[in-house]
Design a protein around this motif. Sequence first.
Motif, PDB file in Angstrom:
ATOM      1  N   THR A 287       0.844  -1.177   0.000  1.00  0.00           N
ATOM      2  CA  THR A 287       0.000   0.000   0.000  1.00  0.00           C
ATOM      3  C   THR A 287       0.893   1.245   0.000  1.00  0.00           C
ATOM      4  O   THR A 287       2.127   1.145   0.077  1.00  0.00           O
ATOM      5  CB  THR A 287      -0.903   0.013   1.236  1.00  0.00           C
ATOM      6  OG1 THR A 287      -0.067   0.125   2.411  1.00  0.00           O
ATOM      7  CG2 THR A 287      -1.742  -1.254   1.318  1.00  0.00           C
ATOM      8  N   GLN A 361      -6.878   1.667  -3.402  1.00  0.00           N
ATOM      9  CA  GLN A 361      -7.005   2.122  -2.018  1.00  0.00           C
ATOM     10  C   GLN A 361      -7.983   3.277  -1.895  1.00  0.00           C
ATOM     11  O   GLN A 361      -8.044   4.161  -2.762  1.00  0.00           O
ATOM     12  CB  GLN A 361      -5.647   2.593  -1.492  1.00  0.00           C
ATOM     13  CG  GLN A 361      -4.830   1.548  -0.780  1.00  0.00           C
ATOM     14  CD  GLN A 361      -3.632   2.165  -0.073  1.00  0.00           C
ATOM     15  OE1 GLN A 361      -2.622   2.442  -0.707  1.00  0.00           O
ATOM     16  NE2 GLN A 361      -3.752   2.358   1.218  1.00  0.00           N
ATOM     17  N   SER A 365      -7.797   5.858   3.584  1.00  0.00           N
ATOM     18  CA  SER A 365      -6.732   4.951   4.021  1.00  0.00           C
ATOM     19  C   SER A 365      -5.365   5.539   3.703  1.00  0.00           C
ATOM     20  O   SER A 365      -4.436   5.458   4.526  1.00  0.00           O
ATOM     21  CB  SER A 365      -6.899   3.597   3.339  1.00  0.00           C
ATOM     22  OG  SER A 365      -5.774   2.773   3.562  1.00  0.00           O
ATOM     23  N   SER A 368      -4.548   8.370   6.121  1.00  0.00           N
ATOM     24  CA  SER A 368      -4.184   7.823   7.433  1.00  0.00           C
ATOM     25  C   SER A 368      -2.764   7.267   7.423  1.00  0.00           C
ATOM     26  O   SER A 368      -1.991   7.501   8.368  1.00  0.00           O
ATOM     27  CB  SER A 368      -5.182   6.734   7.817  1.00  0.00           C
ATOM     28  OG  SER A 368      -4.810   6.115   9.028  1.00  0.00           O
ATOM     29  N   GLU A 369      -2.389   6.550   6.364  1.00  0.00           N
ATOM     30  CA  GLU A 369      -1.048   5.963   6.290  1.00  0.00           C
ATOM     31  C   GLU A 369       0.027   7.035   6.198  1.00  0.00           C
ATOM     32  O   GLU A 369       1.091   6.918   6.822  1.00  0.00           O
ATOM     33  CB  GLU A 369      -0.966   5.020   5.093  1.00  0.00           C
ATOM     34  CG  GLU A 369      -1.740   3.728   5.275  1.00  0.00           C
ATOM     35  CD  GLU A 369      -1.593   2.775   4.112  1.00  0.00           C
ATOM     36  OE1 GLU A 369      -1.852   1.576   4.297  1.00  0.00           O
ATOM     37  OE2 GLU A 369      -1.197   3.223   3.015  1.00  0.00           O
TER      38      GLU A 369
END
Length: 621
Positions: A287, A361, A365, A368-369
């Motif tokens: 990711t 994705q 998300s 946040s990453e």
Amino acid sequence: MLLPLKPLVAALALTGTTSTVTAAPLFDSVTTFLSHLTNPPNAAQHLDLQTPGADPTGLNTLSTLGSSAKSVLQKNQAYLLLINATPFTLRRTGGHSYQMPVWDASFPEVVQPGESIRIKIEAKTHKDDAAEMRYVIEELKNQGQGQGGEIEFQYRGHSGPLLQVEWKSLASLNNPIGSVRALTWHQGNNIPFVLSAAPSSLNTSSHNLNPNQPGFSFDPSKHLIAFPGSLPTSSWMKTSYSRLHCLTLRQLSLPGTHNSGMSLLTGGTPLVKALPASVQCHSSSMTVGSQLASGARWFDIRPVIAGGKWATGHYTFFNGIKLPSGLEQIPGLGDLAKEIGALGGGDKDRALDGWQGGNGQLLSSIISEINTFTAQNPGELIVINLSHGLNTDTFSGSGNSNAQAHLSQQEWDNLMTELLKLTNRATHLTLPNIDLSYLPLSALLPPLDPSLPLNSTTPLRASTVLIVVDDITSSSSSSSTNTLTRVNTSPFAPQGIFFRRQLSIFDSYANTNSLPAMMSDQLSKMQQHSQKKQNDDDDMDMFLLSWTLTQPVETMVTGSIVQYAEEANRALGEKLWAGGQMGKEGRYPNVVSVDAFGADGEVTGLVAGINWFLAEECPAL
């Protein structure tokens, strides 16, 4: 000839192209259609490399052979790609091997500064296969440490196959004398090892290389870096800050990922749902957060609205592919046209009408990453390049004509508002229409202590996220008119969101599945760009090396984008440094963009070598 139906349907899935342009017809006859399916082009056309298989040693396919035949046919084979990105000369000092058909004669006597050498390694797959080969840095061998400046490459079959480096009497950053570092084995392909140091390391006017004399300043344990081991991929910019602090984005090189959010499939058209590998550009474990941890710093984010949510997307618009006439007359394919039409959005005579693709994705998300990463890793610069925005909720059904499904300005405003959830945005860069490419790293990364002035010389810096929008937006002034304009980012400028001309970069991909053709295209473009850069007194765009292969429709039955990309990535270091051309006329990429960015950080190590050896040197802090 009876061919299975499902793989043939999958073969007409998304090509893997990355722009929302109309695709031309692919097949004009049954003969060419079946020829492409049964004899697909091979992406692995790189020297004598072969596409790695699931059984690289052939143990399963040779299971019926006798032990003597197995011993002859089985082998572990790879290539050590030794890149000497230093001003020093590496000289072979000796070694030996046991049960290694190819080892000793492969290693050259000398590896010159700036040279890359591809060294063939072959073992018999026995547990007691072993070999060593030592090299010494000539300029360091007389430092009063005996046989100083020596490293040793080692092959070990018992752990095997294993290739490793032992730091015998030479240290580098984070590699003390006596330490051993394993290299990632790539069966039948390149295993890169990069050694890097600044050119001034050899300048005796600034460095006295004899530690027994006053003024000695070159310390390999601080000024020599190696991949793997020297630079933690999650903090390579922080670790290199003293070397890079004065460099602008026009002088830096950054590892980048193409279609960055496509590590998984969260939705899409029926045809792509049947074959997720047709749009996934990164393995499911990679990711955006994982790519960050492995060293990537430039991200190609393509936002889409899908089911009312923001996600990343990988879509292509097709006017439709006319199916070969007479297809229904081929034994075993009578229902093929009907099934293709149903899945591909066309009818019995056409397939792939309208948009085909998938979602990756979710944007939430990714935000946040990134926030987690910047909180845990201060001192890193991250560039988010947003383009190819689409509203997939406006796609119609079979044969849809909405080829211009661009996000509206209001939808972009909603997206940019969502992006304000990103922490560490570059809100400290407040000058209107500022050209980001001319700012040094020290200006892009503010001091970690907010009480210090922005021009503080402290090496402790906070992370920064540059958000750059590079897209057009559609606005309908009437039911029959659709006007295309650039996305207006000015209301969000104080919030650290910039438009593309503030970070202008040349980005032109090869659009081919042939590895030799892609390499030739990109290296030629880099050379042409560097020559124009020299002629125009350095007032040129940055250069993005698009080291990506475009997967054609017909190879969907034999592979995936990731498999193609892994082959291309293995060739990156060798071809980029081939012939000692790197650095000439300012010839090196500002961004190295790849698919299948690996967790092993090999692309990061290569780019770090470019920065340390080829970029301008910075004054000591």
